[in-house]
Design an enzyme around this catalytic site. Structure first.
Site, PDB file in Angstrom:
ATOM      1  N   ASP A   1      -5.679 -13.073  27.519  1.00 23.15           N
ATOM      2  CA  ASP A   1      -5.796 -13.568  26.145  1.00 23.15           C
ATOM      3  C   ASP A   1      -6.110 -12.484  25.110  1.00 23.15           C
ATOM      4  OD1 ASP A   1      -8.317 -13.031  27.081  1.00 23.15           O
ATOM      5  OD2 ASP A   1      -9.166 -15.005  26.727  1.00 23.15           O
TER       6      ASP A   1
ATOM      7  N   SER B   1     -20.593  -8.011  22.322  1.00 20.85           N
ATOM      8  CA  SER B   1     -19.726  -8.223  23.476  1.00 20.85           C
ATOM      9  C   SER B   1     -20.386  -7.914  24.813  1.00 20.85           C
ATOM     10  CB  SER B   1     -18.509  -7.317  23.299  1.00 20.85           C
ATOM     11  OG  SER B   1     -17.893  -7.063  24.520  1.00 20.85           O
TER      12      SER B   1
ATOM     13  N   ARG C   1     -18.656  -6.228  26.996  1.00 24.77           N
ATOM     14  CA  ARG C   1     -17.836  -5.135  27.542  1.00 24.77           C
ATOM     15  C   ARG C   1     -18.722  -4.033  28.129  1.00 24.77           C
ATOM     16  NH1 ARG C   1     -16.085  -4.028  21.346  1.00 24.77           N
ATOM     17  NH2 ARG C   1     -15.726  -6.239  21.593  1.00 24.77           N
TER      18      ARG C   1
END
Ligand code: MIC
Ligand code: SF4
Length: 833
Positions: free
Chosen positions: A95, A643, A645
């Site tokens: 996505d 985030s 990440r």
């Protein structure tokens, strides 16, 4: 189709017993969050009354979800662990890597071409290791999860901070870094500090322009971007039962913006409706049977102050729509005051783009309510003054809203439908603009609005609001317009007013979809080959980080002292850099380029202590690394906000930065740093931040006695020869210190797996010998027993006592002999090998 129904059944079967035990141990009624946490303890975890915000606890989540941008690193790490198949149901969702430019069809095609190598990698890894794969275009991870996998009372982790969206269906769903996902997929325990609990009591009922989004916009204003750190936010009260499941999802989703570990709601009729509406009636029926366990105990909600660490109350009936921003999601402004704020702050009043959708707000309810406004614009002869884009959250929603005519309505209003993907929300937006640096305003129904996030322009003022308010603003093209009270001039010069939006929670004709975009993995993926081209610019196999050398660190150069907000977007920017998420060395070239240097107030400009020159952060750090010089980064409050990440931790590690010293950390980022073998430390005295000077060299004097709950000492050697000695805190427990020593959690895990394999090999001959010995003993015993019986017959005259004794003796003797023989034989065999 219901995924993993057996797993859900097994969990519901065990849940009541586990909760009863926990209630006994804790000694008081339980909140929903506690019920879910206590019913997911890992088998190795002893049940006890855990200290909220104190105890580290091992959990066993039910499932794992990963999105393409983080899955690459997670799966590269998983592959190096040497486990043949994931041990917990897991999925990958494509996505983030889809660029929004001209509209869904073309964009999807172009992105599949541009990122084909990565998508193929993810598909083949998923196929090999038993992971469900959702193709590009299938939808955004969190919407797909709530439509297919989330179930009340479940626990999951996901490599994305908005995994928390699944709280809308009563889960405890938590965003993590890839290394955490590797633990769970490998069947190991997943560790989390037992969260604190914030209760939000909702009363009243939403009406008119106010939407679920406004609940979280308001909560963000109350708690701020760090107010939820280390806590689960549990919503309850009569108002909660009036919100749709997807509306609850929106509230939980944006809970990531207040730093909350997760947010959740008790199971209710709205959730049951959603489960049935998305073809999971079996799950609703199962949940109904254990429903008292899928919500907090009544005593808790009757007296929330007694059971939560903090309680907030919001009356939905009087809640105003809010607009939050710019540049931070917690600057909450009620719509009635927004126009005045725009003027007072001199924010650009002309709205250039309104964007709806994203994982936060793309339900049927959201789209239908927004479409009702678009329809009014058409009917009232209003022309949308701003650009308008729609990113549906999943193919299921997209197909259904297209069938029901809403996309057509948006099109007539001038809206452009983008692919079912993150797109502009994560800077994957090729924005049509004549000047990419112009001061301008946009408004979105997304969740984050940090500088540069959507289009890379630091002068874009991004505001966050509900899809309804976003649509109304796009029609008006003016941020000083209040859709609740103001009128707009239509094409005929007539002043018209927008009526309140109207929509439906569920499509009257039910959801429908042709191809939802799911690919099941191979039953046995052992023969699937995953190859990484060594020349690839997108993917790079991982090399283990070096273990700690056991010494105190000295002479660490200050790389940057970051000033103010330093989110993961500042540490490892997304947008164009997403393409390097599978290539650690390449993506490291964006490290900390968004952070503001305290000493010159510039981004990506730091002084090298080797040359005295100012240069980009990554270049300066690479030069330190090449010269064998260690370095340290200093930061402000809530460092690493945003985030999940783990690149924001792996990149500094890869570039040779040793420690991150800040006033405070965001939860996921702190764990990511620890997992990657970095030293994550905080000022014991926050004002010591001011003592850090640009040319400092920093020594650690007692790292050799690194231990839980023990401060570390740093000596700041300033350029003028003076020194400051400061104390720093850390939150490492004993296990996490082992990660640090090993160089990373993955190093430790790989060593354990390799150790287990070797031990298993070693003990195999022993086991065989034991087995053989047992068999022989049994046989021999039988034989000699027979012999004894025969003897018994002959020695008719002997007394029973004597016979018994003799028999016993014979059996023992025979057995001993045989065992001896077998063990000898087995040992010989082993030594031959
Ligand atoms: C985000 O919303 O910031 C992201 C992009 O979804 C991230 C994950 C990532 O950086 O890949 C998140 O929220 O964790
Ligand atoms: Fe994607 Fe945006 Fe949701 Fe992150 S917040 S998962 S980038 S849609």
């Amino acid at each position: 189709m219901v995924f993993d129904l057996d797993m859900i059944k097994a969990h519901y079967a065990a849940m009541p017993g586990r909760i009863a035990k926990a209630r006994k141990v804790v000694g008081k009624p339980l909140t929903l969050s506690e019920k879910i946490l206590y019913s997911h303890l890992h088998s190795s975890q002893k049940l006890e009354a855990f200290g909220r915000g104190k105890s580290y606890v091992d959990f066993a989540p039910d499932r794992v979800a990963m999105q393409d941008a983080t899955a690459q690193m997670a799966l590269l790490q998983f592959m190096s662990g040497g486990i043949p198949k994931v041990l917990v149901p897991s999925t990958v969702h494509c996505d983030h890597l889809i660029l929004a430019k001209d509209g869904a069809k073309q964009d999807l095609k172009d992105s599949v071409t541009a990122s084909g190598e990565v998508f193929n990698f993810l598909e083949s890894v998923s196929n090999k290791y038993g992971i469900g794969f959702w193709k590009p275009g299938a939808g955004i991870i969190h919407q797909v999860v709530i439509e297919n996998y989330a179930f009340p009372g479940g626990m999951m982790i996901g490599t994305d901070s908005h995994t928390v969206n699944a709280g809308g269906l009563g889960m405890v769903a938590i965003g993590v870094g890839g290394a955490d996902a590797v633990d769970v997929m490998s069947g190991m325990a997943w560790e989390l500090k037992f969260p604190k609990l914030i209760g939000v009591k909702l009363t009243g009922k939403l009406s008119g322009w106010t939407a679920s989004k406004d609940v979280i916009l308001k909560v963000a204003g109350i708690l701020t971007v760090k107010g939820g750190t280390g806590a689960i936010v549990e919503y309850f009260g009569p108002g909660a039962k009036t919100l749709s499941a997807t509306g609850k999802g929106t509230i939980c989703n944006m809970g990531a913006e207040i730093g909350a570990t997760t947010s959740t709601f008790g199971y209710d009729e709205k959730m049951a409706d959603y489960l049935r509406g998305t073809k999971r009636a079996e799950v609703a029926a199962l949940a109904d049977k254990v429903k008292e366990h899928l919500t907090g105990d009544p005593e808790v909600y009757a007296n929330p102050e007694k059971y939560f660490d903090e309680v907030i109350e919001i009356d939905l009936s009087t809640l105003e729509p809010h607009v939050n921003g710019p540049f931070t999601p917690d600057r909450a402004i009620p719509i009635s005051q927004f126009a005045a704020e725009v003027k007072a702050n001199n924010w650009p009043a002309r709205l250039e783009v309104g964007l709806i959708g994203s994982c936060t707000n793309s339900s049927y309810e959201d789209i239908s309510r927004s479409a009702s406004l678009a329809q009014q614009a058409i009917d009232k002869n209003l022309k949308a003054k701003a650009e308008f884009t729609i990113t549906p959250g999943s193919e299921l929603v997209r197909y259904t809203v297209e069938r029901d005519g809403f996309l057509n309505t948006f099109g007539k209003m001038g809206g452009v439908v983008m692919a079912n993907a993150c797109g502009p929300c994560i800077g994957q937006w090729s924005r049509h603009t004549d000047d990419p640096n112009r001061r301008n305003s946009i408004i979105t129904s997304f969740n984050r609005n940090f500088a540069k996030r959507n289009d890379g322009n630091p002068n874009t003022h991004a505001f966050v609001a509900s899809p309804e308010i976003t649509t109304a603003f796009a029609i008006a093209g003016d941020l000083t317009f209040n859709p609740l009270v103001d009128t707009l001039m239509n094409e005929n010069g007539v002043a018209v007013k927008l009526d309140e939006p109207k929509g439906a929670e569920f499509p009257p004709r039910g959801f429908d979809v042709k191809d939802a975009g799911y690919l099941a993995p191979a039953k046995n993926g052992s023969s699937v080959v995953v190859s990484i081209d060594p020349a690839s610019k997108r993917l790079q196999a991982l090399a283990p980080f070096k273990a700690w050398d056991g010494k105190n660190w000295t002479g660490l150069k200050l790389l940057i002292k970051a000033k103010g907000k330093c989110t993961t977007d500042h540490i490892s920017m997304a947008g164009p850099w997403l393409r390097f998420r599978g290539h650690l060395d390449n993506i490291s070239n964006n490290t900390l380029t968004g952070a503001t240097n305290f000493f010159n107030e510039k981004t990506d400009s730091v002084k090298s202590q080797l040359t005295g020159e100012y240069g980009p952060v990554p270049t300066t750090q690479r030069a330190y690394k090449a010269a064998g010089v260690s370095s340290i980064v200093v930061g402000d409050q809530n460092y690493g906000e945003g985030s999940s990440r783990e690149h924001a931790a792996m990149q500094p590690r890869h570039l040779g930065i040793k420690a991150i010293l800040v006033k405070s950390f965001a939860r996921i980022h702190e764990t990511n740093l620890k997992k990657q073998g970095m030293l994550a430390i905080t000022f014991s005295n926050e004002s010591d931040y001011d003592k850090i000077q640009e040319d400092d060299s920093i020594d650690f004097t007692d790292l050799t006695s690194f231990a839980p709950d023990k401060q570390l000492t740093l000596v700041l050697n300033h350029k003028n020869g003076s020194k400051d000695t400061i104390k720093v805190n850390h939150s490492y427990n004993a296990g996490q210190i082992e990660w640090f020593k090993a160089g990373s959690a993955l190093n430790l895990m790989a060593a354990k797996i390799a150790g287990n394999k070797a031990a298993a090999k070693k003990s195999a001959p022993k086991k065989t010998a034991k087995k053989a010995a047992k068999k022989v003993v049994k046989k021999a015993a039988k034989k000699s027993a027979k012999k004894v019986v025969a003897k018994k017959k002959v020695a008719k005259k002997a007394t029973k006592k004597v016979v018994k004794k003799a028999a016993k003796k014979t059996v023992k003797k025979a057995a001993k002999k045989v065992v001896k023989k077998t063990v000898k034989k087995a040992t010989k065999k082993k030594s031959k090998r």
